[in-house]
Design a protein around this motif. Structure first.
Motif, PDB file in Angstrom:
ATOM      1  N   THR A  38      50.199  36.638  36.777  1.00 15.75           N
ATOM      2  CA  THR A  38      50.959  35.848  37.745  1.00 15.75           C
ATOM      3  C   THR A  38      50.391  36.012  39.148  1.00 15.75           C
ATOM      4  O   THR A  38      50.193  35.034  39.880  1.00 15.75           O
ATOM      5  N   SER A  39      50.085  37.243  39.542  1.00 11.40           N
ATOM      6  CA  SER A  39      49.595  37.503  40.895  1.00 11.40           C
ATOM      7  C   SER A  39      48.187  36.949  41.103  1.00 11.40           C
ATOM      8  O   SER A  39      47.919  36.264  42.097  1.00 11.40           O
ATOM      9  N   LEU A  40      47.278  37.240  40.170  1.00 14.18           N
ATOM     10  CA  LEU A  40      45.897  36.772  40.318  1.00 14.18           C
ATOM     11  C   LEU A  40      45.816  35.254  40.300  1.00 14.18           C
ATOM     12  O   LEU A  40      44.966  34.652  40.967  1.00 14.18           O
ATOM     13  N   ARG A  41      46.714  34.637  39.555  1.00 12.70           N
ATOM     14  CA  ARG A  41      46.750  33.174  39.518  1.00 12.70           C
ATOM     15  C   ARG A  41      46.939  32.611  40.919  1.00 12.70           C
ATOM     16  O   ARG A  41      46.274  31.657  41.323  1.00 12.70           O
ATOM     17  N   TRP A  42      47.859  33.222  41.676  1.00 11.96           N
ATOM     18  CA  TRP A  42      48.139  32.694  43.012  1.00 11.96           C
ATOM     19  C   TRP A  42      47.115  33.138  44.035  1.00 11.96           C
ATOM     20  O   TRP A  42      46.959  32.492  45.075  1.00 11.96           O
ATOM     21  N   VAL A  43      46.381  34.217  43.768  1.00 12.34           N
ATOM     22  CA  VAL A  43      45.245  34.570  44.625  1.00 12.34           C
ATOM     23  C   VAL A  43      44.219  33.443  44.590  1.00 12.34           C
ATOM     24  O   VAL A  43      43.718  32.983  45.628  1.00 12.34           O
ATOM     25  N   ILE A  44      43.900  32.976  43.384  1.00  8.71           N
ATOM     26  CA  ILE A  44      42.926  31.886  43.228  1.00  8.71           C
ATOM     27  C   ILE A  44      43.452  30.606  43.860  1.00  8.71           C
ATOM     28  O   ILE A  44      42.748  29.927  44.623  1.00  8.71           O
ATOM     29  N   ALA A  45      44.698  30.263  43.556  1.00  7.57           N
ATOM     30  CA  ALA A  45      45.272  29.023  44.079  1.00  7.57           C
ATOM     31  C   ALA A  45      45.297  29.030  45.609  1.00  7.57           C
ATOM     32  O   ALA A  45      44.944  28.034  46.254  1.00  7.57           O
ATOM     33  N   CYS A  46      45.702  30.153  46.200  1.00  9.39           N
ATOM     34  CA  CYS A  46      45.782  30.234  47.657  1.00  9.39           C
ATOM     35  C   CYS A  46      44.412  30.168  48.311  1.00  9.39           C
ATOM     36  O   CYS A  46      44.254  29.587  49.394  1.00  9.39           O
ATOM     37  N   THR A  47      43.417  30.740  47.655  1.00 13.95           N
ATOM     38  CA  THR A  47      42.053  30.688  48.195  1.00 13.95           C
ATOM     39  C   THR A  47      41.562  29.253  48.273  1.00 13.95           C
ATOM     40  O   THR A  47      40.983  28.824  49.277  1.00 13.95           O
ATOM     41  N   VAL A  48      41.799  28.490  47.210  1.00 10.84           N
ATOM     42  CA  VAL A  48      41.383  27.076  47.188  1.00 10.84           C
ATOM     43  C   VAL A  48      42.188  26.278  48.211  1.00 10.84           C
ATOM     44  O   VAL A  48      41.642  25.463  48.959  1.00 10.84           O
ATOM     45  N   LEU A  49      43.507  26.509  48.248  1.00  8.85           N
ATOM     46  CA  LEU A  49      44.362  25.763  49.169  1.00  8.85           C
ATOM     47  C   LEU A  49      44.033  26.067  50.622  1.00  8.85           C
ATOM     48  O   LEU A  49      44.203  25.208  51.496  1.00  8.85           O
TER      49      LEU A  49
END
Length: 303
Positions: A38-49
């Motif tokens: 769950t956490s790593l998923r949003w690390v990736i998403a936030c980096t792209v965003l």
């Protein structure tokens, strides 16, 4: 490509990705723990965003600052809590069960809207959502409804019920979202999801349940961070632009179908007779509810 056909293709790809999220969560078991995923998923998403949504966030900064707590709440509830419950549930139940049970979300949204805002309803909606309820209950009880009477639910299916309640609450709360660009909404909500997921990772570590991703785990993290978190959101927005929210929303009902097919094809889960019955009840119930929903006065007069 005609507009309708373009929208149908876009929306089918969207729900295929969303259906794949449950399958990815099942494939993650033993390769990356639920809270870490769950956490790593949003690390990736936030980096792209951070790259693609920065102009919109700067433009909407005043509104974001006024509503930051609400936006963080969207991320905490709709993104972090839902996926934490989902990925945890998949440690104990099948991906097929998870995708069918997610089809109960529209029913819970309907109930919450009525209880909180007295949203109008029709008898057809009650009949439709009753069918959906039976389908979800049949799935949660693994074909034996008597287990519900004795409260002997699989732990994973109980966690999925919590996921359904959480996401329905998030959806209802979106009525209060500020008037900002959709990229800003997703970006700040995703950042809220990332921040709120960190304590869950710490808890997972403290209980000895933390599993760092291996090669397969990283592949699943990349999928979850890029496709369900970002690509499907963008495609869904485009689909809504092409044919409107009411028609686009109906495609969400295909998630159980795609999720079931992917579960069988990718992880070899067995399709049980009660799964088929439950899917017919769920999809049929939602179709009845949609066709019989109260129409706005203008639409009724036009008819």
């Amino acid at each position: 490509m005609p507009v309708n056909l373009q929208a149908y293709v876009i929306l089918c790809i969207t729900t295929l990705i969303w259906g794949g999220n449950s399958v990815a969560g099942k494939m993650a078991v033993g390769h990356v723990s639920p809270m870490m995923l769950t956490s790593l998923r949003w690390v990736i998403a936030c980096t792209v965003l951070l790259i693609f949504a920065a102009p919109q966030v700067r433009r909407d900064f005043t509104a974001i600052r006024r509503n930051w707590l609400l936006l963080f709440g969207y991320g905490t509830v709709g993104f972090t809590a839902f996926n934490a419950f989902l990925y945890s549930a998949l440690q104990y139940t099948s991906a097929i069960n998870a995708v069918i049970e997610q089809a109960g979300i529209p029913m819970v949204i309907f109930v919450l809207n009525y209880l909180l805002f007295r949203t109008a309803f029709s008898m057809a909606q009650i009949a439709g959502f009753t069918l959906t309820l039976f389908g979800v209950a049949l799935t949660a009880s693994h074909g034996d409804l008597t287990t519900l009477l004795s409260l002997q639910l699989n732990q994973g299916d109980a966690l999925m019920m919590a996921a359904v309640l959480v996401y329905a609450g998030y959806t209802v709360a979106l009525r209060w979202k500020p008037n900002i660009h959709w990229k800003s909404l997703i970006a700040i909500s995703a950042f809220g999801a990332l921040v709120s997921s960190i304590p869950l990772v710490i808890w997972e570590f403290s209980t000895g349940r933390l599993v760092l991703p291996d090669a397969q785990g990283w592949a699943i993290v990349a999928y979850a961070g890029l496709l369900p978190s970002l690509v499907s959101q963008i495609l869904y927005v485009r689909g809504v632009e092409l044919i409107g929210p009411n028609r686009a929303g109906l495609f969400i009902n295909t998630i159980p179908i795609f999720g079931t097919l992917l579960s069988i094809a990718l992880i070899g889960e067995a399709l049980q007779p009660f799964h088929i019955v439950a899917m017919v009840l769920v999809l049929g119930g939602i179709a009845v509810a949609e066709r019989g929903r109260p129409r706005p006065r203008q639409e009724a007069e036009a008819r």
